[in-house]
Design a protein around this motif. Structure first.
Motif, PDB file in Angstrom:
ATOM      1  N   PRO A   1       0.819  -1.218   0.000  1.00 56.86           N
ATOM      2  CA  PRO A   1       0.000   0.000   0.000  1.00 56.86           C
ATOM      3  C   PRO A   1       0.851   1.266   0.000  1.00 56.86           C
ATOM      4  N   GLY A   2       0.405   2.280  -0.740  1.00 56.66           N
ATOM      5  CA  GLY A   2       1.134   3.533  -0.803  1.00 56.66           C
ATOM      6  C   GLY A   2       2.159   3.531  -1.920  1.00 56.66           C
ATOM      7  N   LEU A   3       2.806   4.664  -2.121  1.00 57.13           N
ATOM      8  CA  LEU A   3       3.860   4.803  -3.123  1.00 57.13           C
ATOM      9  C   LEU A   3       5.211   4.513  -2.480  1.00 57.13           C
ATOM     10  N   GLN A   4       5.922   3.503  -2.984  1.00 56.42           N
ATOM     11  CA  GLN A   4       7.212   3.106  -2.406  1.00 56.42           C
ATOM     12  C   GLN A   4       8.343   3.598  -3.303  1.00 56.42           C
ATOM     13  N   LEU A   5       9.320   4.246  -2.699  1.00 58.24           N
ATOM     14  CA  LEU A   5      10.469   4.776  -3.433  1.00 58.24           C
ATOM     15  C   LEU A   5      11.757   4.270  -2.797  1.00 58.24           C
ATOM     16  N   VAL A   6      12.575   3.571  -3.579  1.00 54.98           N
ATOM     17  CA  VAL A   6      13.870   3.104  -3.085  1.00 54.98           C
ATOM     18  C   VAL A   6      14.876   4.244  -3.194  1.00 54.98           C
ATOM     19  N   LEU A   7      15.558   4.522  -2.092  1.00 52.72           N
ATOM     20  CA  LEU A   7      16.587   5.563  -2.046  1.00 52.72           C
ATOM     21  C   LEU A   7      17.869   4.964  -1.512  1.00 52.72           C
ATOM     22  N   ASP A   8      18.909   4.968  -2.331  1.00 56.51           N
ATOM     23  CA  ASP A   8      20.195   4.455  -1.881  1.00 56.51           C
ATOM     24  C   ASP A   8      20.750   5.381  -0.797  1.00 56.51           C
ATOM     25  N   ALA A   9      21.774   4.928  -0.102  1.00 58.71           N
ATOM     26  CA  ALA A   9      22.374   5.722   0.976  1.00 58.71           C
ATOM     27  C   ALA A   9      22.820   7.080   0.450  1.00 58.71           C
ATOM     28  N   GLY A  10      22.310   8.153   1.086  1.00 56.62           N
ATOM     29  CA  GLY A  10      22.683   9.513   0.701  1.00 56.62           C
ATOM     30  C   GLY A  10      22.081  10.005  -0.592  1.00 56.62           C
ATOM     31  N   ASP A  11      21.312   9.165  -1.272  1.00 58.47           N
ATOM     32  CA  ASP A  11      20.831   9.495  -2.612  1.00 58.47           C
ATOM     33  C   ASP A  11      19.515  10.268  -2.569  1.00 58.47           C
ATOM     34  N   ALA A  12      19.127  10.810  -3.718  1.00 57.27           N
ATOM     35  CA  ALA A  12      17.908  11.595  -3.833  1.00 57.27           C
ATOM     36  C   ALA A  12      17.181  11.256  -5.121  1.00 57.27           C
ATOM     37  N   ARG A  13      15.889  11.580  -5.150  1.00 60.03           N
ATOM     38  CA  ARG A  13      15.086  11.452  -6.366  1.00 60.03           C
ATOM     39  C   ARG A  13      14.294  12.735  -6.546  1.00 60.03           C
ATOM     40  N   LEU A  14      14.093  13.104  -7.818  1.00 60.20           N
ATOM     41  CA  LEU A  14      13.489  14.388  -8.154  1.00 60.20           C
ATOM     42  C   LEU A  14      12.181  14.161  -8.906  1.00 60.20           C
ATOM     43  N   PHE A  15      11.147  14.902  -8.506  1.00 63.45           N
ATOM     44  CA  PHE A  15       9.812  14.744  -9.071  1.00 63.45           C
ATOM     45  C   PHE A  15       9.233  16.107  -9.438  1.00 63.45           C
ATOM     46  N   VAL A  16       8.182  16.096 -10.261  1.00 60.35           N
ATOM     47  CA  VAL A  16       7.433  17.309 -10.556  1.00 60.35           C
ATOM     48  C   VAL A  16       5.952  17.008 -10.377  1.00 60.35           C
ATOM     49  N   LEU A  17       5.227  18.031  -9.975  1.00 58.73           N
ATOM     50  CA  LEU A  17       3.799  17.894  -9.710  1.00 58.73           C
ATOM     51  C   LEU A  17       3.114  19.174 -10.129  1.00 58.73           C
ATOM     52  N   ALA A  18       2.157  19.088 -11.041  1.00 66.14           N
ATOM     53  CA  ALA A  18       1.393  20.258 -11.466  1.00 66.14           C
ATOM     54  C   ALA A  18       0.165  20.387 -10.583  1.00 66.14           C
ATOM     55  N   GLU A  19      -0.101  21.617 -10.136  1.00 66.19           N
ATOM     56  CA  GLU A  19      -1.233  21.866  -9.241  1.00 66.19           C
ATOM     57  C   GLU A  19      -2.117  22.962  -9.820  1.00 66.19           C
ATOM     58  N   GLU A  20      -3.383  22.932  -9.472  1.00 66.35           N
ATOM     59  CA  GLU A  20      -4.291  23.987  -9.909  1.00 66.35           C
ATOM     60  C   GLU A  20      -3.975  25.309  -9.221  1.00 66.35           C
TER      61      GLU A  20
END
Length: 493
Positions: free
Chosen positions: A467-486
């Motif tokens: 359940p939910g959105l799962q994101l794997v993040l390596d040690a010290g690592d990051a992930r970048l996303f974008v989200l459009a909003e009204e």
């Protein structure tokens, strides 16, 4: 003022009323650079700079391998050939400049690779008026061209004496007010002396708002006679003797996060981009040789706070530095010939930089819209909700039974009513699987920026049966996303 006095002033400062072009420096790429450029003969520049470009660096900061007009001209040409921007030595120590000084200066050189000139490293407050004059001199000679004047400031762990008798935030603000720079830069080399999730020991890496509020409360309860403003500025004006005692009572974040927070706030206020140096080699004072995860931890933490550039300390191992483990390192036998080769950090830097330059370029014209926040396993759901209130994230947790986690969440105004979201694993030793919930149930519209191409595409769940959105993040690592909003998310600064 008589003629003799006028001549004295003119000879002392080079002109009477210097003015500075403080137009913010405009970058065409995210800056990934370093301290100590290759110290080799000029006819080897092109080969060495190809090696730099292959490791995904974008800018060469000079000052070591080229220090006169002839070698700097060759340095600029080598950068052109290899697609690198260049900030060479100014080949001068500032005004007043004699005719001989002007002939030896590099400020008049031109190149398509030229971004600006390196001027001063780690000045104190008393140096600022001179640096303003020098900066104005360079701006005048470049005919008001938007050229970078590179001055690197001290870190927040510098002593009051090193800063020039003031607290750290005052030091940085005085630099902005006095020198009128067109960008900001500082160096900070964190100690990785404890697990990143344990900020009670590792004060050089710590920096959560929750820790800060606890610290202020603890100080106030022990020193009831102190003025209330003291507790809000305790890292700025607290005597060193008291600070040592405070560290034994509560957690006081004085480290990398705090330094980046100061630069985020003051750079946004001044409308200036900021960069920072970080550590990539062992040296005295407890700095061990960082792992690749610790390199990631440093650069993506900087990116989360809105940095538009980072610089490795060091690229070329300084001669006689001891442990000899920078990115390019000497190899040979004692007393015998030495050759500089790619050290173990070279491949690490190439991998880290490949992702960093994509993320950095994507965020180059974005603005940090909320102060980055840290979420850890000791926080209650109510505290987590309060801390995340100004971000697109409603909740974030580590999947499974993991409780010793720390995530960093940062939001950016990407323009056109688009929010960029950076999520980082603050644990420099272990990978984590983050469970993320967004506001308004917009997980389905979330897009992830591809770390290889920079193209945003639909996010794929790393554990779709959970359940939910799962994101794997390596040690010290990051992930970048974008989200459009009204409508835009609130911004707290």
């Amino acid at each position: 003022m008589d003629l003799q006095e006028l001549l004295l002033v003119t000879c002392t400062v080079g002109w009477i009323t210097p003015t500075v072009d403080a137009t913010p420096f405009v970058q065409d790429r995210f800056a990934i650079s370093f301290w100590v450029d290759p110290i080799v003969p000029a006819d080897e520049f092109s080969e060495q700079y190809a090696t730099i470009a292959q490791a995904n660096f974008t800018v060469v900061l000079g000052g070591f391998g080229a220090k006169d007009p002839e070698s700097v001209a060759q340095q600029l040409r080598a950068c052109e050939i290899n697609g690198l921007a260049c900030i060479p030595s100014a080949c001068e120590s500032g005004p007043p400049l004699t005719p001989t000084d002007r002939n030896k200066s590099c400020v008049g050189l031109n190149s398509t690779s030229l971004w600006g000139f390196q001027m001063k490293d780690e000045p104190k407050v008393q140096d600022f008026p001179f640096l303003k004059n020098w900066s104005a001199s360079i701006a005048t000679r470049r005919e008001r061209e938007n050229i970078l004047r590179f001055i690197n400031l001290l870190p927040n762990y510098a002593s009051v004496a090193q800063l020039g008798g003031v607290g750290y935030e005052t030091y940085v603000q005085k630099f902005i007010d006095t020198v009128e720079p067109n960008f900001l830069c500082m160096d900070h080399y964190p100690l990785f002396d404890a697990g990143s999730a344990n900020s009670t020991r590792n004060i050089t890496m710590a920096g959560t708002e929750r820790d800060e509020h606890q610290s202020a409360s603890a100080i106030a309860s022990v020193h009831t006679s102190l003025h209330p403003s003291f507790c809000q500025k305790l890292r700025v004006c607290m005597p060193w003797e008291l600070r040592r005692r405070v560290h034994t009572w509560v957690r006081v974040p004085t480290g990398y996060h705090r330094n980046l927070r100061v630069f985020r706030e003051l750079s946004l206020s001044a409308g200036l981009p900021f960069w920072n140096f970080f550590n990539t080699m062992a040296y005295g004072g407890g700095h061990h040789d960082p792992t690749e995860a610790q390199l990631r931890w440093q650069v993506f933490t900087s990116l989360a706070y809105g940095a538009k550039g980072v610089l490795y300390f060091c690229y070329w191992t300084p001669p006689g530095f001891g442990l000899d483990n920078a990115i390019m390192t000497p190899r040979g036998t004692a007393g015998g010939p030495v050759k500089y080769v790619r050290g173990h950090h070279y491949a690490q830097a190439a991998r880290v930089n490949a992702k960093l330059r994509v993320y950095g370029d994507f965020l180059l014209h974005s603005t940090s819209s909320t102060m980055p926040v840290q979420i850890n396993g000791s926080m209650s759901p109510a505290v987590v909700a309060a801390v995340l209130a100004d971000t697109p994230v409603r909740a974030i947790n580590a999947s499974g039974a993991v409780t010793a986690f720390r995530f960093l969440v940062a939001a950016f105004d990407h323009g056109a009513n688009v929010t960029a979201l950076l999520v980082q694993n603050q644990d420099d030793a272990y990978a984590q699987i983050a469970t993320v919930a967004l506001r308004h149930g917009h997980e389905a519209s979330l897009r992830e920026v591809d770390a290889a191409t920079g193209v945003a595409a639909l996010v794929l769940d790393d554990a779709p049966d959970t359940p939910g959105l799962q994101l794997v993040l390596d040690a010290g690592d990051a992930r970048l996303f974008v989200l459009a909003e009204e409508k835009p998310f609130p911004s707290s600064g």
